[in-house]
Design a protein around this motif. Structure first.
Motif, PDB file in Angstrom:
ATOM      1  N   TYR A  71       0.832  -1.216   0.000  1.00  0.00           N
ATOM      2  CA  TYR A  71       0.000   0.000   0.000  1.00  0.00           C
ATOM      3  C   TYR A  71       0.863   1.262   0.000  1.00  0.00           C
ATOM      4  CZ  TYR A  71      -3.799   3.069   1.629  1.00  0.00           C
ATOM      5  OH  TYR A  71      -4.732   4.062   1.754  1.00  0.00           O
ATOM      6  N   GLU A  72       1.981   1.195   0.718  1.00  0.00           N
ATOM      7  CA  GLU A  72       2.903   2.343   0.802  1.00  0.00           C
ATOM      8  C   GLU A  72       4.316   1.865   0.477  1.00  0.00           C
ATOM      9  OE1 GLU A  72       2.291   5.321   0.963  1.00  0.00           O
ATOM     10  OE2 GLU A  72       0.613   5.815   2.272  1.00  0.00           O
ATOM     11  N   PRO A  73       4.598   1.530  -0.786  1.00  0.00           N
ATOM     12  CA  PRO A  73       5.930   0.988  -1.095  1.00  0.00           C
ATOM     13  C   PRO A  73       7.018   2.036  -0.812  1.00  0.00           C
ATOM     14  CG  PRO A  73       4.478   0.918  -3.026  1.00  0.00           C
ATOM     15  CD  PRO A  73       3.769   1.718  -1.986  1.00  0.00           C
ATOM     16  N   VAL A  74       7.993   1.640  -0.026  1.00  0.00           N
ATOM     17  CA  VAL A  74       9.042   2.577   0.363  1.00  0.00           C
ATOM     18  C   VAL A  74       9.913   2.930  -0.840  1.00  0.00           C
ATOM     19  CG1 VAL A  74      11.090   2.856   1.786  1.00  0.00           C
ATOM     20  CG2 VAL A  74       9.075   1.714   2.739  1.00  0.00           C
ATOM     21  N   ALA A  75      10.336   1.892  -1.596  1.00  0.00           N
ATOM     22  CA  ALA A  75      11.124   2.159  -2.809  1.00  0.00           C
ATOM     23  C   ALA A  75      10.130   2.473  -3.921  1.00  0.00           C
ATOM     24  CB  ALA A  75      11.974   0.940  -3.158  1.00  0.00           C
ATOM     25  N   GLN A  76      10.099   3.729  -4.359  1.00  0.00           N
ATOM     26  CA  GLN A  76       9.092   4.152  -5.336  1.00  0.00           C
ATOM     27  C   GLN A  76       9.560   3.948  -6.779  1.00  0.00           C
ATOM     28  OE1 GLN A  76       5.909   6.077  -5.119  1.00  0.00           O
ATOM     29  NE2 GLN A  76       5.808   4.904  -3.234  1.00  0.00           N
ATOM     30  N   THR A  77      10.862   4.081  -7.018  1.00  0.00           N
ATOM     31  CA  THR A  77      11.353   3.976  -8.394  1.00  0.00           C
ATOM     32  C   THR A  77      12.678   3.220  -8.441  1.00  0.00           C
ATOM     33  OG1 THR A  77      12.539   6.059  -8.178  1.00  0.00           O
ATOM     34  CG2 THR A  77      10.354   6.205  -9.130  1.00  0.00           C
ATOM     35  N   LEU A  78      12.909   2.511  -9.556  1.00  0.00           N
ATOM     36  CA  LEU A  78      14.207   1.887  -9.837  1.00  0.00           C
ATOM     37  C   LEU A  78      14.598   2.294 -11.250  1.00  0.00           C
ATOM     38  CD1 LEU A  78      13.507  -1.789  -8.601  1.00  0.00           C
ATOM     39  CD2 LEU A  78      14.716   0.010  -7.362  1.00  0.00           C
ATOM     40  N   MET A  79      15.902   2.374 -11.529  1.00  0.00           N
ATOM     41  CA  MET A  79      16.340   2.763 -12.873  1.00  0.00           C
ATOM     42  C   MET A  79      17.028   1.598 -13.577  1.00  0.00           C
ATOM     43  SD  MET A  79      15.517   5.886 -13.546  1.00  0.00           S
ATOM     44  CE  MET A  79      16.550   6.487 -14.877  1.00  0.00           C
ATOM     45  N   ARG A  80      16.854   1.539 -14.902  1.00  0.00           N
ATOM     46  CA  ARG A  80      17.572   0.590 -15.737  1.00  0.00           C
ATOM     47  C   ARG A  80      17.948   1.266 -17.048  1.00  0.00           C
ATOM     48  NH1 ARG A  80      17.377  -1.739 -11.397  1.00  0.00           N
ATOM     49  NH2 ARG A  80      16.806  -3.922 -11.031  1.00  0.00           N
ATOM     50  N   LEU A  81      18.916   0.660 -17.766  1.00  0.00           N
ATOM     51  CA  LEU A  81      19.374   1.203 -19.046  1.00  0.00           C
ATOM     52  C   LEU A  81      19.306   0.082 -20.077  1.00  0.00           C
ATOM     53  CD1 LEU A  81      20.861   3.785 -20.201  1.00  0.00           C
ATOM     54  CD2 LEU A  81      22.984   2.572 -19.742  1.00  0.00           C
ATOM     55  N   THR A  82      18.663   0.329 -21.244  1.00  0.00           N
ATOM     56  CA  THR A  82      18.559  -0.751 -22.240  1.00  0.00           C
ATOM     57  C   THR A  82      19.925  -1.005 -22.885  1.00  0.00           C
ATOM     58  OG1 THR A  82      17.906   0.818 -23.941  1.00  0.00           O
ATOM     59  CG2 THR A  82      16.124  -0.306 -22.799  1.00  0.00           C
TER      60      THR A  82
END
Ligand code: HEM
Length: 369
Positions: free
Chosen positions: A254-265
């Protein structure tokens, strides 16, 4: 609703649906963890972040080797060895929490258990515990500090130097006289005869501080806020402690602490019907994926009866959070200790203050009585 949107002027693609986020995380050979834009290393820092070389920013085969070396330190045997001490920290923190008058729950409780655990993992002297919260804050602020904030820059540069010096001393000391702790174990760990280098170990210790402290503090902050805003949930969980793990899973979703992750194609690929060239930055919106109706019906509702854990808040695949079992155990012990001593949590009229970041979300000041 587009599931893939190009975010200008930052120039990355944002992925919002559960299934698409999962697809990216399941294909690390196409969506690399190396070379993307976060965590940024601003020029004023005048050095590289030690954790930029740590496992979370590596692809196989380097990632596989680093992860294999540290896996055991977070496995079930290590966790059961830590459990009695974590319970003691939790009980002490709950005993010292004086509700009935306004307190900042983050400072008075949420911070204390994760800080003690990370302090112990890193081999930090207990007298340093108040200091390394500042270390973690400064490192988290590195990429969001305005370019003209000279005083702040100096403080952050000082923090890196202070941490590095301290952790190097810990490594050298454990090398001379090993103890029964994680740093000594990691120094002794071998995979096919190979050990971690000092630089790799240092990077890992920096990573633990950044990945393991703020996140767990926020999980406890979110949990307290949910309990304060839903007295029915508080009463149910307090009366039936077998519901605590399920409560934690629903707070994580409901309240995910990690909101974003990054990746590179790494090559041209198609994502959600859009062709992305090699070298495209992709931002995974975990916060959105955890509220995807297709995966979690009535996703906007906090539902204690929701089936099964969702691991998405901890990522997926080869980079799945190394500390997930530890974070779950810390939260279980801390919440049980809190529920033993506390008959209810009430929101204060003072507003909650939130972490200003697109990477993590959680209360930094949580006034409760
Ligand atoms: C990785 C979330 C607690 C250590 C991750 C990732 C997520 C995450 C989403 C995946 C990163 C990626 O794929 O790029 C969380 C949350 C936590 C938490 C929500 C608490 C509520 C912890 C704790 C520790 C820890 C307590 C250790 C003390 C790590 C490490 C990685 C990681 C070392 C890198 C794993 C790898 O690259 O293979 N975490 N974390 N985390 N986490 Fe956690």
């Amino acid at each position: 609703q587009p599931t893939l949107a190009q975010v200008d002027p930052l120039g990355f693609w944002a992925v919002s649906r559960y299934a698409d986020v999962l697809h990216v995380l399941k294909n690390p050979q196409l969506f690399s963890s190396t070379g993307h834009r976060g965590p940024a290393e601003p020029e004023w820092l005048g050095r590289s972040n030690p954790f930029a070389d740590s496992m979370v920013m590596q692809d196989p085969p380097q990632h596989t080797r680093l992860r294999a070396l540290v896996n055991r330190a977070f496995g079930p045997t290590a966790l059961s060895r830590m459990e009695p001490r974590i319970r003691a920290y939790a009980e002490q923190a709950a005993a010292e929490l004086t509700l009935g008058r306004p307190v900042d729950f983050v400072e008075a409780f949420a911070l204390r258990v994760p800080a003690s655990v990370i302090g112990e993992l890193l081999g930090l002297d207990a007298s340093l515990h108040p200091r390394f919260k500042r270390w973690a804050d400064d490192i988290n602020n590195t990429s969001s500090t305005p370019p003209d904030a000279h005083e702040w820059h100096a403080q952050i540069r000082g923090t890196y130097a202070e941490m590095e010096q301290y952790l190097k001393e810990v490594i050298a000391e454990r090398r001379r006289s090993p103890r029964e702790d994680m740093v000594s174990e990691l120094l002794a760990a071998r995979i096919e005869g190979e050990a971690l280098t000092d630089a790799e170990l240092l990077g890992f210790l920096f990573l633990l501080l950044v990945a393991g402290l703020e996140t767990t503090i926020h999980l406890l902050g979110h949990s307290a806020l949910v309990l304060a805003e839903r007295p029915d949930v508080f009463a149910r969980v307090r009366a039936d402690r077998s519901l605590v793990p399920r409560f934690i899973e629903e707070v994580l979703r409901y309240e995910p602490v990690a909101q974003t992750l990054m990746r590179l194609t790494t090559a041209e690929t198609e994502l959600c019907g859009v062709r992305l060239p090699a070298g495209s930055h992709v931002m995974l919106l975990l916060g959105s994926a955890c509220r995807d109706e297709a995966q979690f019906p009535n996703s906007e509702r906090f539902d204690l009866d929701r089936e099964g854990p969702s691991n998405m808040p901890f990522g997926h695949g080869i980079h799945f959070c190394l500390g997930a079992p530890l974070a779950r155990m810390e939260a279980r012990l801390a919440l049980n200790a809190l529920l033993d001593r506390c008959g209810g949590l009430v929101r204060d009229a003072t507003p909650v203050q939130w972490h200003a970041s697109i990477v993590v979300r959680g209360p930094t000041v949580l006034p409760l009585t």
